[in-house]
Design an enzyme around this catalytic site. Structure first.
Site, PDB file in Angstrom:
ATOM      1  N   ARG A 100      -2.912  -2.115  -0.293  1.00 19.23           N
ATOM      2  CA  ARG A 100      -3.854  -2.794  -1.171  1.00 19.23           C
ATOM      3  C   ARG A 100      -4.523  -1.775  -2.086  1.00 19.23           C
ATOM      4  O   ARG A 100      -5.689  -1.858  -2.427  1.00 19.23           O
ATOM      5  CB  ARG A 100      -4.902  -3.575  -0.361  1.00 19.23           C
ATOM      6  CG  ARG A 100      -5.691  -4.595  -1.181  1.00 19.23           C
ATOM      7  CD  ARG A 100      -4.814  -5.581  -1.888  1.00 19.23           C
ATOM      8  NE  ARG A 100      -3.971  -6.330  -0.971  1.00 19.23           N
ATOM      9  CZ  ARG A 100      -3.063  -7.214  -1.350  1.00 19.23           C
ATOM     10  NH1 ARG A 100      -2.872  -7.458  -2.632  1.00 19.23           N
ATOM     11  NH2 ARG A 100      -2.332  -7.850  -0.442  1.00 19.23           N
ATOM     12  N   ASP A 101      -3.728  -0.802  -2.497  1.00 20.46           N
ATOM     13  CA  ASP A 101      -4.213   0.197  -3.444  1.00 20.46           C
ATOM     14  C   ASP A 101      -3.034   0.600  -4.321  1.00 20.46           C
ATOM     15  O   ASP A 101      -2.175  -0.221  -4.610  1.00 20.46           O
ATOM     16  CB  ASP A 101      -4.833   1.390  -2.708  1.00 20.46           C
ATOM     17  CG  ASP A 101      -5.976   2.033  -3.503  1.00 20.46           C
ATOM     18  OD1 ASP A 101      -5.782   2.273  -4.706  1.00 20.46           O
ATOM     19  OD2 ASP A 101      -7.046   2.271  -2.935  1.00 20.46           O
ATOM     20  N   GLU A 102      -2.950   1.868  -4.713  1.00 22.88           N
ATOM     21  CA  GLU A 102      -1.906   2.288  -5.640  1.00 22.88           C
ATOM     22  C   GLU A 102      -0.508   2.020  -5.073  1.00 22.88           C
ATOM     23  O   GLU A 102      -0.225   2.318  -3.912  1.00 22.88           O
ATOM     24  CB  GLU A 102      -2.029   3.787  -5.929  1.00 22.88           C
ATOM     25  CG  GLU A 102      -3.447   4.292  -6.162  1.00 22.88           C
ATOM     26  CD  GLU A 102      -4.038   3.868  -7.492  1.00 22.88           C
ATOM     27  OE1 GLU A 102      -3.424   3.047  -8.198  1.00 22.88           O
ATOM     28  OE2 GLU A 102      -5.132   4.344  -7.835  1.00 22.88           O
TER      29      GLU A 102
END
Length: 441
Positions: free
Chosen positions: A214-216
């Protein structure tokens, strides 16, 4: 890697006349067989299958075998190993790290589990396409180590590895040049701070990678030039990005193409808050997405970043070509937004065949201090202007994007184990992977 195949790929990229491309060949400069003259098996240096800490054996095999034998392979055989002592492998030339086993983190100390530093003519891989690092991040969320860090290395590749649930980031590529990353699966949790691949440096090719987090997903950071990212599957991921951009940003000649995003935060985000320097000569081509929060998102007032010193990063000559997809709610989060820095407006932002819509059948686009062609971008001389919100209709060219059979419906929980997946053989609908899996060779 398939030694020499990258030289052909580079020639094809160069011949295509793309806006941004590789500047030369990438990957190891010698063949894998030439690196197998000496096998530095960790089982001969104090390790054993089922070890409670394979770290010292990895370090010993490197120091006492790899460093003394050019043309060697550090070998972790198939099997399960725990690891609680992190290792920095610094300085070898013409070598490989063959990790066919599964290594599980058992120490909550920060840092990086495996650092490869100042390597040249190097290959990190699993021959069975099943070698993995299990980070068990749910036990040390945002306090434990990153899994792999490649630092100031040249002419190298990493492939056919699986990285699972890092307490922090999964793969960090720090400076260096001429690297290739491919045929990888990364499974992180549904939480920020779980970056898939962060890269900065010169002349890097990243392709055929699946990321869940849920990030890069795959993100380029500063300073960077000549970066090619393609056939990426952001599968319930935060999405790919460039940034965060800060003081003295220097990024140019970047090409992302054939990027598929299933769910997650955005199709693509360029993010900054203050700062200085430049991001220029970027082509973002053939993007498709299903059910993301944001679509095409340029945000130079990004709230996730502390304001950096400077009047703003200059964004120029960025082309968005052939995009198709939908966001969840196109009024709450526009399919297209350019929130550019008033002090340094965006210039030469070009949208070509960008057809983004909303699952709610209602959407707006937003532009502020942004110049170019397409959507709500203004033409003419650049100057600051307040954000303009424009209601839009469903684009005539919009189609429901295709999917992949392994699409996830949700991300992975933050408080329970994440299983080790297999590496897929397709990363973008309708296109084969560029290089076969190592287990198929």
């Amino acid at each position: 890697m398939l030694f020499g195949h990258v030289h052909l790929i580079f020639a094809l990229v160069a011949a295509s006349g793309s806006l941004a491309q590789l500047s030369g060949s990438v990957g190891p400069t010698s063949s894998l067989p030439s690196k197998q003259e000496t096998i530095c098996n960790v089982l001969d240096y104090g390790g054993e299958v089922g070890s409670s800490d394979i770290g010292p054996a990895i370090g010993s095999a490197f120091v006492n075998c790899v460093l003394t034998h050019s043309g060697s392979t550090l070998y972790v055989p198939s099997g399960n190993y725990n690891m609680e002592t992190w290792q920095t492998l610094d300085g070898a030339t013409k070598w490989a790290f063959q990790m066919d086993g599964i290594i599980t983190r058992t120490n909550a100390t920060g840092g990086n589990m495996i650092v490869v530093e100042n390597a040249d003519d190097f290959e990190f891989f699993s021959s069975n396409s099943a070698g993995a690092i299990q980070g068990n991040g749910y036990q040390a969320r945002n306090t434990g180590p990153r899994l792999i860090r490649i630092v100031t290395s040249t002419n190298w590749s990493i492939h056919d590895l699986i990285l699972v649930d890092s307490p922090e980031f999964h793969l960090v590529i720090q400076a260096g040049s001429n690297g290739e990353v491919y045929n990888m699966a990364i499974r992180g949790t549904n939480l920020g701070g779980s970056d898939g691949i962060d890269v900065w440096g010169a002349n890097y090719w990243i392709h055929d990678v699946e990321v869940t987090n849920r990030d890069e997903c795959v993100t380029v950071k500063s300073p960077s030039n000549n970066i090619l990212v393609e056939r990426i599957w952001c599968n319930q991921s935060g999405g790919s990005a460039i940034g965060s951009l800060g003081t003295e940003t220097a990024i140019e000649d970047v090409l992302y193409r054939n990027v598929y995003t299933n769910g997650g935060n955005q199709m693509f985000l360029i993010k900054s808050n203050g700062g200085s320097g430049y991001l220029r000569n970027v082509l973002l081509q053939n993007f498709i997405a299903r059910g993301t929060a944001y679509g095409l998102d340029v945000d130079q007032h990004w709230s996730g970043q502390t304001t950096a010193a400077g009047s703003g990063v200059a964004l120029s000559n960025i082309t968005f070509d052939n995009w198709d997809g939908s966001v969840v709610d196109g009024v709450a989060r526009p399919p297209i937004q350019f929130l550019c820095e008033d002090n340094v407006p965006c210039t030469s932002m070009i949208l070509s065949s960008v057809n983004l819509w909303s699952d709610t059948s209602s959407a707006v686009n937003k532009c502020g201090s942004a110049f170019g062609s397409g959507s709500c971008l203004k033409s003419g001389s650049a100057s600051s202007y307040a954000v303009i919100t424009t209601s839009i209709s469903k684009p005539a060219g919009y189609t429901t994007p295709p999917s992949l059979s392994g699409d996830l419906s949700t991300g992975f929980a933050t408080n329970s184990p994440i299983p080790v997946p297999t590496i897929p053989s397709t990363f973008y609908p309708g296109l084969p992977q560029i290089s076969p899996l190592a287990k198929q060779l």
